[in-house]
Write a protein that holds these residues in place. Sequence first.
Motif, PDB file in Angstrom:
ATOM      1  N   GLU A  53     -74.920 -13.990  38.039  1.00 10.45           N
ATOM      2  CA  GLU A  53     -76.295 -13.790  37.587  1.00 10.45           C
ATOM      3  C   GLU A  53     -76.792 -14.930  36.703  1.00 10.45           C
ATOM      4  N   MET A  72     -81.397 -17.246  35.253  1.00  9.44           N
ATOM      5  CA  MET A  72     -80.750 -15.991  35.594  1.00  9.44           C
ATOM      6  C   MET A  72     -81.233 -15.548  36.968  1.00  9.44           C
ATOM      7  N   LYS A  74     -81.596 -12.652  39.693  1.00  9.38           N
ATOM      8  CA  LYS A  74     -81.642 -11.206  39.876  1.00  9.38           C
ATOM      9  C   LYS A  74     -81.645 -10.914  41.377  1.00  9.38           C
ATOM     10  N   TRP A 115     -84.470  -7.274  27.937  1.00  8.49           N
ATOM     11  CA  TRP A 115     -83.359  -7.105  28.867  1.00  8.49           C
ATOM     12  C   TRP A 115     -82.691  -8.434  29.175  1.00  8.49           C
ATOM     13  N   LEU A 116     -83.478  -9.508  29.204  1.00 10.62           N
ATOM     14  CA  LEU A 116     -82.909 -10.828  29.473  1.00 10.62           C
ATOM     15  C   LEU A 116     -82.052 -11.272  28.290  1.00 10.62           C
ATOM     16  N   LYS A 118     -80.644  -9.371  25.992  1.00 14.23           N
ATOM     17  CA  LYS A 118     -79.463  -8.506  25.918  1.00 14.23           C
ATOM     18  C   LYS A 118     -78.457  -8.848  27.002  1.00 14.23           C
ATOM     19  N   LYS A 119     -78.926  -9.187  28.201  1.00 18.35           N
ATOM     20  CA  LYS A 119     -78.040  -9.536  29.307  1.00 18.35           C
ATOM     21  C   LYS A 119     -77.220 -10.783  28.965  1.00 18.35           C
ATOM     22  N   GLN A 122     -74.750  -9.913  26.101  1.00 22.08           N
ATOM     23  CA  GLN A 122     -73.656  -9.063  26.576  1.00 22.08           C
ATOM     24  C   GLN A 122     -72.607  -9.842  27.353  1.00 22.08           C
ATOM     25  N   ARG A 123     -72.987 -10.948  27.954  1.00 19.67           N
ATOM     26  CA  ARG A 123     -72.037 -11.769  28.719  1.00 19.67           C
ATOM     27  C   ARG A 123     -71.038 -12.478  27.820  1.00 19.67           C
TER      28      ARG A 123
END
Length: 181
Positions: A53, A72, A74, A115-116, A118-119, A122-123
């Motif tokens: 991603e 990113m 999707k 969301w971007l 956080k994504k 989170q990685r």
Amino acid sequence: MGILDKLRDKLKNPALAELVKEQSLKDLLVKREFRLSQAYLQREFLDRARDEEIVEFSLALADGYGEIKGRMKKRMLPFAIPFSATFTIQGLEFSAARKCVFLKLEQVTPIDLDWLTKKVVQRIPFLSCMGELITCDLTRVPRMAELFAYRVKGINPWDFIAMKELSLREGEIVGRVGVII
């Protein structure tokens, strides 16, 4: 061959040896200053976060701020979404209980999507995000975790080190350390 060169050759801990290769041991001992290069940070932090991603991920450091750029992908979109975020160092906690650097997101472009952000955060397993504040837990960074877990006759030498200052400069992070007696 000087004493510092001999010390560098005798390091048994591979994480410590790798970190010492990145910077001048003499500066650390004499000036109480360390430097982490942009290339080191790219290799240790960002390259580990890439996957199917996050297709591009790069870091640029300047005086007083840093910038992360990437793209990113999707599944539902036929193209990768470019993103860019600038950040500053908000604070630092370097104690026996906790070793964290707090980064503040200044600007996220083209649009600030939670969301971007956080994504991406989170990685990277040693980052956490709460609003605009990103916390980097240094004790969870793979190579640094080994350093902080290192003991000398049962004593953690990091309990006697204080980080006094951390700043972003052109192409590097510069920190100043002190000794707690």
